[in-house]
Design a protein around this motif. Structure first.
Motif, short mmCIF file in Angstrom:
data_model
loop_
_atom_site.label_atom_id
_atom_site.label_comp_id
_atom_site.label_asym_id
_atom_site.label_seq_id
_atom_site.Cartn_x
_atom_site.Cartn_y
_atom_site.Cartn_z
N ASP A 177 3.97 4.14 -0.89
CA ASP A 177 4.57 4.31 -2.07
C ASP A 177 3.74 2.37 -2.18
O ASP A 177 3.16 1.61 -2.84
N GLU B 77 -1.40 6.37 -3.79
CA GLU B 77 -0.68 6.98 -4.59
C GLU B 77 -0.72 8.65 -4.97
O GLU B 77 0.05 9.36 -5.50
N THR B 78 -1.80 8.96 -4.79
CA THR B 78 -1.78 10.87 -4.86
C THR B 78 -1.20 11.02 -4.02
O THR B 78 -0.30 12.56 -3.89
N ALA C 162 1.74 10.49 -2.75
CA ALA C 162 2.88 9.82 -2.67
C ALA C 162 3.76 10.35 -3.39
O ALA C 162 4.69 11.50 -3.35
N LYS C 163 2.70 11.42 -4.43
CA LYS C 163 2.70 12.10 -5.73
C LYS C 163 2.94 13.20 -4.13
O LYS C 163 3.94 14.65 -4.77
#
Length: 124
Positions: free
Chosen positions: A97, A103-104, A106-107
């Motif tokens: 994060d 971001e991807t 972390a998702k």
């Protein structure tokens, strides 16, 4: 319980197990890639994210291996592996994060953690 019901339960169990293994494989791949893009000599936060990504890739790979073996495995051992994977994935997601462009990853870590949680719920 009828034979059809028990067969349906077995199919559902196998589908859930496969979905979890698939999520672990995707997370391992994504974390390894993301970690390779982070500078080992970069800022402290980036180094922590790189280490978390490497650990997450290793734990996810190990979890996938456990899930890919025979069904007659020790359920306590499988549960412990899944819980470890879930926890490492959540820690890795938190570390990612703080990294721009992660971001991807972390998702993907959070999705893997959820898949582990969902599969844990199917265990007795």
């Amino acid at each position: 319980m009828t034979t059809t019901t028990s067969q349906q339960e077995l199919f559902r169990f196998l589908e859930d197990r496969f979905a979890c293994a698939q999520a672990c494989t995707e997370c391992a791949r994504t974390c390894a890639l993301r970690a390779s893009l982070l500078d080992p000599d970069g800022p402290k936060r980036q180094e922590a994210a790189r280490r978390a990504g490497i650990l997450c890739a290793e734990v996810c790979e190990a979890t996938c291996q456990v899930l890919s073996h025979q069904l007659g495995q020790n359920e306590r051992g499988i549960r412990a592996q899944l819980e470890w994977c879930r926890d490492v994935c959540l820690e890795c997601a938190d570390a990612f994060d703080g990294c721009p462009g992660a971001e991807t990853a972390a998702k993907t870590c959070r999705e893997c953690a959820q898949a582990c949680t969902d599969f844990i719920a199917t265990l007795r």
